[in-house]
Design a protein around this motif. Structure first.
Motif, mmCIF file in Angstrom:
data_model
loop_
_atom_site.group_PDB
_atom_site.id
_atom_site.type_symbol
_atom_site.label_atom_id
_atom_site.label_comp_id
_atom_site.label_asym_id
_atom_site.label_seq_id
_atom_site.Cartn_x
_atom_site.Cartn_y
_atom_site.Cartn_z
ATOM 1 N N SER A 98 0.886 -1.223 0.035
ATOM 2 C CA SER A 98 0.197 -0.190 0.163
ATOM 3 C C SER A 98 0.789 1.066 0.149
ATOM 4 C CB SER A 98 -0.954 0.070 1.088
ATOM 5 O OG SER A 98 -1.867 -1.184 1.208
ATOM 6 N N PRO A 99 0.496 2.427 -0.386
ATOM 7 C CA PRO A 99 1.207 3.491 -0.675
ATOM 8 C C PRO A 99 1.421 4.146 0.750
ATOM 9 C CG PRO A 99 -1.218 4.071 -1.129
ATOM 10 C CD PRO A 99 -1.097 2.670 -1.120
ATOM 11 N N ILE A 100 1.825 3.583 1.812
ATOM 12 C CA ILE A 100 2.076 4.013 3.186
ATOM 13 C C ILE A 100 3.442 4.218 3.550
ATOM 14 C CG2 ILE A 100 1.635 3.721 5.591
ATOM 15 C CD1 ILE A 100 -0.866 2.079 4.649
ATOM 16 N N ALA A 101 4.002 5.095 3.610
ATOM 17 C CA ALA A 101 5.632 5.294 3.802
ATOM 18 C C ALA A 101 5.938 4.612 5.289
ATOM 19 C CB ALA A 101 6.095 6.593 3.880
ATOM 20 N N HIS A 102 7.081 4.289 5.589
ATOM 21 C CA HIS A 102 7.534 3.663 6.921
ATOM 22 C C HIS A 102 7.803 4.924 7.916
ATOM 23 C CE1 HIS A 102 10.904 2.134 9.818
ATOM 24 N NE2 HIS A 102 9.864 1.310 9.827
ATOM 25 N N GLY A 103 8.489 5.973 7.381
ATOM 26 C CA GLY A 103 8.916 6.974 8.299
ATOM 27 C C GLY A 103 8.267 8.111 8.010
ATOM 28 N N LEU A 104 8.214 9.233 8.853
ATOM 29 C CA LEU A 104 7.627 10.467 8.712
ATOM 30 C C LEU A 104 8.361 11.139 7.543
ATOM 31 C CD1 LEU A 104 7.096 11.522 12.452
ATOM 32 C CD2 LEU A 104 5.268 10.578 10.758
ATOM 33 N N ASN A 105 7.720 11.902 6.741
ATOM 34 C CA ASN A 105 8.527 12.838 5.845
ATOM 35 C C ASN A 105 8.989 11.854 4.933
ATOM 36 O OD1 ASN A 105 7.346 15.164 7.465
ATOM 37 N ND2 ASN A 105 9.575 14.899 8.694
ATOM 38 N N GLU A 106 8.748 10.733 4.588
ATOM 39 C CA GLU A 106 9.093 9.906 3.485
ATOM 40 C C GLU A 106 8.154 9.883 2.505
ATOM 41 O OE1 GLU A 106 10.269 6.087 4.884
ATOM 42 O OE2 GLU A 106 12.119 6.821 6.068
ATOM 43 N N VAL A 146 5.811 2.787 -3.972
ATOM 44 C CA VAL A 146 5.173 2.426 -5.138
ATOM 45 C C VAL A 146 4.351 0.995 -4.869
ATOM 46 C CG1 VAL A 146 5.363 1.806 -7.576
ATOM 47 C CG2 VAL A 146 6.756 3.279 -6.629
ATOM 48 N N VAL A 147 3.131 1.168 -5.166
ATOM 49 C CA VAL A 147 2.310 0.006 -4.743
ATOM 50 C C VAL A 147 2.336 -0.897 -5.770
ATOM 51 C CG1 VAL A 147 -0.054 -0.848 -4.753
ATOM 52 C CG2 VAL A 147 0.231 1.472 -3.913
ATOM 53 N N LEU A 148 2.624 -2.556 -5.307
ATOM 54 C CA LEU A 148 2.989 -3.544 -5.991
ATOM 55 C C LEU A 148 1.447 -3.861 -6.755
ATOM 56 C CD1 LEU A 148 5.360 -5.576 -3.897
ATOM 57 C CD2 LEU A 148 5.765 -4.795 -6.225
ATOM 58 N N GLU A 149 1.477 -4.073 -8.112
ATOM 59 C CA GLU A 149 0.160 -4.518 -8.694
ATOM 60 C C GLU A 149 0.687 -5.974 -9.175
ATOM 61 O OE1 GLU A 149 -2.432 -2.825 -8.221
ATOM 62 O OE2 GLU A 149 -1.683 -0.762 -8.159
ATOM 63 N N GLU A 150 -0.181 -6.412 -9.917
ATOM 64 C CA GLU A 150 0.048 -7.879 -10.353
ATOM 65 C C GLU A 150 1.242 -8.369 -10.900
ATOM 66 O OE1 GLU A 150 -0.270 -11.727 -10.269
ATOM 67 O OE2 GLU A 150 -1.853 -10.526 -9.329
ATOM 68 N N HIS A 154 6.262 -9.255 5.635
ATOM 69 C CA HIS A 154 5.567 -8.649 6.878
ATOM 70 C C HIS A 154 4.696 -7.538 6.722
ATOM 71 C CE1 HIS A 154 6.392 -7.120 11.300
ATOM 72 N NE2 HIS A 154 4.988 -7.324 11.108
ATOM 73 N N GLN A 155 5.065 -6.597 5.618
ATOM 74 C CA GLN A 155 4.146 -5.590 5.139
ATOM 75 C C GLN A 155 2.664 -6.025 4.756
ATOM 76 O OE1 GLN A 155 6.664 -3.267 2.448
ATOM 77 N NE2 GLN A 155 8.201 -3.465 4.394
ATOM 78 N N PRO A 160 -2.146 -5.335 9.077
ATOM 79 C CA PRO A 160 -3.085 -4.341 8.755
ATOM 80 C C PRO A 160 -2.682 -2.982 8.691
ATOM 81 C CG PRO A 160 -3.734 -5.385 10.814
ATOM 82 C CD PRO A 160 -2.621 -6.116 10.257
ATOM 83 N N LEU A 161 -1.645 -2.685 9.512
ATOM 84 C CA LEU A 161 -1.049 -1.266 9.565
ATOM 85 C C LEU A 161 -0.323 -0.721 8.384
ATOM 86 C CD1 LEU A 161 0.452 -1.389 13.523
ATOM 87 C CD2 LEU A 161 -1.578 -0.470 12.417
ATOM 88 N N SER A 162 0.251 -1.846 7.645
ATOM 89 C CA SER A 162 0.748 -1.325 6.146
ATOM 90 C C SER A 162 0.346 -1.842 5.139
ATOM 91 C CB SER A 162 2.238 -1.961 6.307
ATOM 92 O OG SER A 162 2.078 -3.399 6.819
ATOM 93 N N ASN A 163 -0.822 -2.763 5.107
ATOM 94 C CA ASN A 163 -1.618 -3.221 4.007
ATOM 95 C C ASN A 163 -2.967 -2.862 4.233
ATOM 96 O OD1 ASN A 163 -2.911 -5.006 2.423
ATOM 97 N ND2 ASN A 163 -2.083 -6.820 2.862
ATOM 98 N N GLN A 164 -3.310 -1.812 3.446
ATOM 99 C CA GLN A 164 -4.708 -1.416 3.325
ATOM 100 C C GLN A 164 -5.267 -1.482 1.746
ATOM 101 O OE1 GLN A 164 -4.940 2.546 5.162
ATOM 102 N NE2 GLN A 164 -3.661 1.734 6.943
ATOM 103 N N ARG A 165 -4.816 -2.600 1.433
ATOM 104 C CA ARG A 165 -5.498 -3.077 -0.025
ATOM 105 C C ARG A 165 -7.006 -3.475 0.023
ATOM 106 N NH1 ARG A 165 -0.696 -4.578 -3.365
ATOM 107 N NH2 ARG A 165 -2.165 -5.696 -4.750
#
Length: 370
Positions: free
Chosen positions: A133-141, A145-149, A185-186, A190-195
């Protein structure tokens, strides 16, 4: 008889004792290729008397490396460099060797730890990172890029090709890295995967891609050699991955032929709250062990021989893994065997070093003196 120094089978691989050297990133590769540092580092650990040595997290594609200095196994050049290192190690040690195959996902393209570990942007020598998902790991990052098929297929294929290279190199074991906030792990948390597709939402959906990767690696690696998985038992963050989900994941892996589960924790988010203390992750390993029929490796501030002995003797884990502790004391297994009445394998060149009060430490050795 010390339980720590009893044998253990991971699949069909027989370990002489239950001390595992955990994968530890060295940030010393050049263009993904192992260097003389790896020969020195792995060489000394292979003489430690442990039951198993697992090579550091190894990127399955260039953009899957944590840093530009990370080890890789994605080209003929990276394979040849590891072949050279392993040849030197194998010449003097018969210790079982494994390799951890990994993809860092949104935590890739980072500076090495002694330079702060922050994200490297493309104009600084880094590269665009990928994630579920398009969620950065750190602040201000910038967002990953979202992995599609097509990207998912590329990553699966990269794991397969790395497993095939590991087989050619003669590794005894593969560990798939699904912990510490890296790509697999991402997908799990659910904190990093919101697909909103088949790879996100429910637990079954979030587990889908990691399970696909494991199944592909299991098929690509020789059937008589074990493939296991390292997991983070919890994110140590509200609303994240937890031990109940970890148990479900471990059970699904076991059904696919997983040979062992290596239980660590954390690494996904910067706001994690970890109650660090001696053996702090062992309750997570114990919870998994109670629900699966395959060996479970516990890790996390295991520093004393008596502590390690108690963990395996009480059935909280089937083996213990050492990381920073064995860097500090590369002969930790020797010292543990001396305290617990066990025996270890040691090179002939060192046989004369065993103290008189521990004359059976290295087995029955007779050394002449000239």
């Amino acid at each position: 008889m010390s339980k720590l120094f009893s044998s253990l089978k991971l699949g069909q691989l027989q370990l002489p004792n239950r001390i595992v050297i955990a994968p530890m990133c060295q940030y010393s590769a050049e263009e993904g290729q192992a260097t003389d540092w790896h020969t020195i580092h792995l060489g000394q650990l292979a003489l430690s008397g442990a039951g198993l040595l697992i090579v550091e997290a190894t990127g399955v594609e260039p953009i899957g490396r944590i840093s530009p200095a990370d080890l890789g196994l994605y080209s003929d050049e990276t394979e040849a460099a590891l072949h050279k290192v392993l040849g030197a190690v194998r010449r003097y040690s018969d210790m079982p060797l494994g390799i951890q195959l990994a993809h860092a996902g949104r935590k890739a393209s980072s500076r090495v730890p002694w330079e702060g570990g922050s994200l490297l942007l493309p104009d600084e020598g880094g590269w665009p990172v990928v994630a579920p998902s398009p969620i950065a790991h750190g602040l201000n990052e910038p967002p990953p890029v979202v992995l599609e098929e097509a990207g998912l297929q590329r990553v699966r294929d990269a794991f397969v090709q790395a497993a095939q290279r590991a087989a050619r190199l003669g590794f005894d074991l593969v560990e798939v890295h699904a912990a510490h906030g890296y790509l697999l792990h991402q997908f799990l948390s659910p904190l990093s995967n919101q697909r909103e597709d088949q790879y996100g939402g429910s637990l079954a959906n979030r587990m889908r891609f990691p399970l696909e990767v494991f199944a592909a690696v299991r098929e690509a690696f020789p059937a008589d050699k074990p493939v296991g998985v390292r997991i983070s038992g919890t994110d140590w963050a509200e609303g994240g991955w937890d031990i109940e989900q970890s148990v479900a994941f471990a059970q699904a892996l076991e059904a696919l032929g997983c040979a062992f589960i290596h239980v660590s924790s954390g690494g996904l988010v910067t706001g994690q709250k970890i109650p660090v203390g001696p053996g702090y992750q062992i309750p997570l390993a114990e919870a998994v062990r109670q629900q699966v029929g395959i060996p479970v490796i516990g890790v996390g501030l295991i520093t004393e021989p008596e502590q390690a002995e108690a963990i395996v003797a009480e059935g909280r884990a089937d083996a213990v893994a050492l990381a920073r502790g064995i860097l500090y004391d590369p002969h930790w297994p020797w010292h543990a065997a001396a305290k617990l009445g066990g025996q270890v394998s040691a090179p002939r060149q060192y046989w004369r070093s065993q103290p008189a009060e521990h004359k059976a430490l290295f087995g029955s050795t007779r050394i002449g003196q000239r």
